[in-house]
Design a protein around this motif. Structure first.
Motif, short mmCIF file in Angstrom:
data_model
loop_
_atom_site.label_atom_id
_atom_site.label_comp_id
_atom_site.label_asym_id
_atom_site.label_seq_id
_atom_site.Cartn_x
_atom_site.Cartn_y
_atom_site.Cartn_z
N TRP A 195 0.83 -1.22 0.00
CA TRP A 195 0.00 0.00 0.00
C TRP A 195 0.86 1.26 0.00
N GLY A 196 1.96 1.22 0.73
CA GLY A 196 2.83 2.40 0.79
C GLY A 196 3.41 2.74 -0.56
N THR A 197 3.86 1.71 -1.29
CA THR A 197 4.44 1.97 -2.61
C THR A 197 3.40 2.60 -3.54
N ALA A 198 2.18 2.05 -3.46
CA ALA A 198 1.10 2.56 -4.34
C ALA A 198 0.70 3.99 -3.93
N LEU A 199 0.46 4.19 -2.65
CA LEU A 199 -0.04 5.50 -2.20
C LEU A 199 1.01 6.60 -2.36
N ASP A 200 2.28 6.24 -2.19
CA ASP A 200 3.34 7.25 -2.41
C ASP A 200 3.26 7.80 -3.84
N GLU A 201 2.85 6.92 -4.76
CA GLU A 201 2.79 7.34 -6.18
C GLU A 201 1.50 8.12 -6.47
N ILE A 202 0.42 7.74 -5.81
CA ILE A 202 -0.92 8.29 -6.15
C ILE A 202 -1.24 9.56 -5.37
N LEU A 203 -0.84 9.61 -4.11
CA LEU A 203 -1.22 10.76 -3.27
C LEU A 203 -0.56 12.04 -3.76
N THR A 204 -1.28 13.14 -3.63
CA THR A 204 -0.74 14.47 -3.94
C THR A 204 -0.93 15.33 -2.70
N PRO A 205 -0.29 16.49 -2.61
CA PRO A 205 -0.39 17.31 -1.40
C PRO A 205 -1.83 17.66 -0.99
N ASP A 206 -2.73 17.78 -1.99
CA ASP A 206 -4.11 18.16 -1.63
C ASP A 206 -5.03 16.94 -1.51
N ALA A 207 -4.46 15.76 -1.49
CA ALA A 207 -5.31 14.55 -1.48
C ALA A 207 -5.92 14.30 -0.11
N HIS A 208 -7.15 13.77 -0.14
CA HIS A 208 -7.82 13.31 1.08
C HIS A 208 -7.93 11.80 0.92
N LEU A 209 -7.28 11.04 1.80
CA LEU A 209 -7.25 9.58 1.70
C LEU A 209 -8.44 8.99 2.45
N LEU A 210 -9.26 8.23 1.73
CA LEU A 210 -10.45 7.62 2.33
C LEU A 210 -10.24 6.12 2.45
N LEU A 211 -10.48 5.60 3.65
CA LEU A 211 -10.31 4.17 3.90
C LEU A 211 -11.65 3.57 4.31
N PRO A 212 -12.39 2.93 3.41
CA PRO A 212 -13.64 2.29 3.81
C PRO A 212 -13.36 1.14 4.78
N THR A 213 -14.06 1.13 5.90
CA THR A 213 -13.87 0.08 6.91
C THR A 213 -15.08 0.08 7.85
N PRO A 214 -15.49 -1.13 8.31
CA PRO A 214 -16.63 -1.16 9.23
C PRO A 214 -16.31 -0.46 10.56
N SER A 215 -15.01 -0.23 10.81
CA SER A 215 -14.65 0.44 12.08
C SER A 215 -14.46 1.94 11.88
N GLY A 216 -15.00 2.47 10.79
CA GLY A 216 -14.82 3.90 10.53
C GLY A 216 -16.00 4.72 11.01
N GLN A 217 -15.92 6.04 10.84
CA GLN A 217 -17.05 6.90 11.18
C GLN A 217 -18.10 6.73 10.07
N VAL A 218 -19.38 6.79 10.44
CA VAL A 218 -20.42 6.50 9.46
C VAL A 218 -20.48 7.61 8.40
N PHE A 219 -20.47 7.19 7.15
CA PHE A 219 -20.53 8.10 6.00
C PHE A 219 -21.97 8.60 5.87
N ALA A 220 -22.14 9.92 5.84
CA ALA A 220 -23.49 10.47 5.70
C ALA A 220 -23.45 11.67 4.76
N GLN A 221 -24.62 12.20 4.43
CA GLN A 221 -24.72 13.25 3.40
C GLN A 221 -23.83 14.47 3.69
N PRO A 222 -23.72 14.92 4.93
CA PRO A 222 -22.81 16.08 5.16
C PRO A 222 -21.38 15.78 4.73
#
Ligand SMILES: Nc1ncccc1[N+](=O)[O-]
Length: 243
Positions: free
Chosen positions: A68-95
């Motif tokens: 993942w590190g090799t991939a994300l180092d290439e894809i991420l940019t300074p303005d990127a927001h990294l989203l990690l879908p996971t059942p242990s995350g905060q619930v995604f809602a319209q806001p």
């Protein structure tokens, strides 16, 4: 205004529906710049391994931080927001969908198996990347791809120019009013002995608006009392309180 979204997954075909309909149009219109990547492209071994057994034991496999590190180092940019879908995350809602629609670069890392090595989120947070662990709800899927489909669609449809009539974004459920949507009807006026409510055929716009507001309040009270609780009392007028 264009948003770039990169999705990383070991099942790129799972994201194929994003090429259809709204999201497809947004891509053609240049409003959405979507790229789906196969995580295995960043593996280095013959078997293109992305996972291994969990330290501390337990069933299942964990996705490796080094891949993942090799991939994300290439894809991420300074303005990127990294989203990690996971059942242990905060619930995604319209806001959150509205907030993400205002971003310029979203990177969605789809985990499989038992999840992604926790050091990935830790490393990128420490590196100053905005990282959000998002859950669709309290159930367990086999991976983050379905969540990626949901998040991308929920965000893409909020981008200016994607949905034909921006008005339709205002009155939908979980929209600005903070209520569930009122019931909708179309032709035929009578169907299997069921009539469309007369008020909707009256052409009296104030009465129609009032009826719709009443129905939205009734539905919200019946199905999602939690949403009604969360409403700002100032958002309810005297008539609302009678409903
Ligand atoms: N609920 C989930 N289960 C597995 C992966 C991701 C999930 N989610 O909701 O984002």
């Amino acid at each position: 205004m264009s948003v770039r979204i990169d999705v990383l997954t070991i099942f790129p075909d799972y994201l194929a529906p994003l090429g259809l309909s709204l999201v497809g149009k947004a891509r053609e219109a240049g409003i959405l710049d979507l790229h789906v990547h196969d995580l295995r492209n960043w593996t280095t071994d013959r078997h293109r391994t992305v996972d291994d057994t969990p330290f501390g034991g337990g069933a299942g496999m964990v996705m490796r931080a080094d891949v993942w590190g090799t991939a994300l180092d290439e894809i991420l940019t300074p303005d990127a927001h990294l989203l990690l879908p996971t059942p242990s995350g905060q619930v995604f809602a319209q806001p959150t969908a509205h907030a993400l629609a205002a971003e310029t670069h979203l990177v969605v890392a789809c985990g499989r198996y038992e999840g992604i090595d926790a050091r990935v989120a830790e490393h990128y947070r420490a590196a100053g990347v905005r990282v959000s662990e998002l859950s669709l709800g309290d159930y367990v899927l086999n991976g983050g791809e379905v969540a990626a489909l949901v998040v991308v669609e929920a965000v893409a449809r909020l981008l200016p120019g994607v949905v034909g009539n921006p008005e339709s974004l205002v009155e939908e459920s979980h929209g600005e009013a903070g209520l569930l949507e009122y019931p909708v009807f179309t032709k035929p006026p009578t169907w299997r002995g069921l009539d469309v409510p007369d008020v909707l055929l009256s052409g009296h716009h104030a009465r129609i608006a009032r009826w719709r507001r009443d129905e939205a309040l009734r539905r919200t009270a019946a199905r999602r009392p939690d949403m009604l609780e969360a409403l700002d009392p100032a958002a309810l007028d005297a008539r609302d309180r009678e409903v």
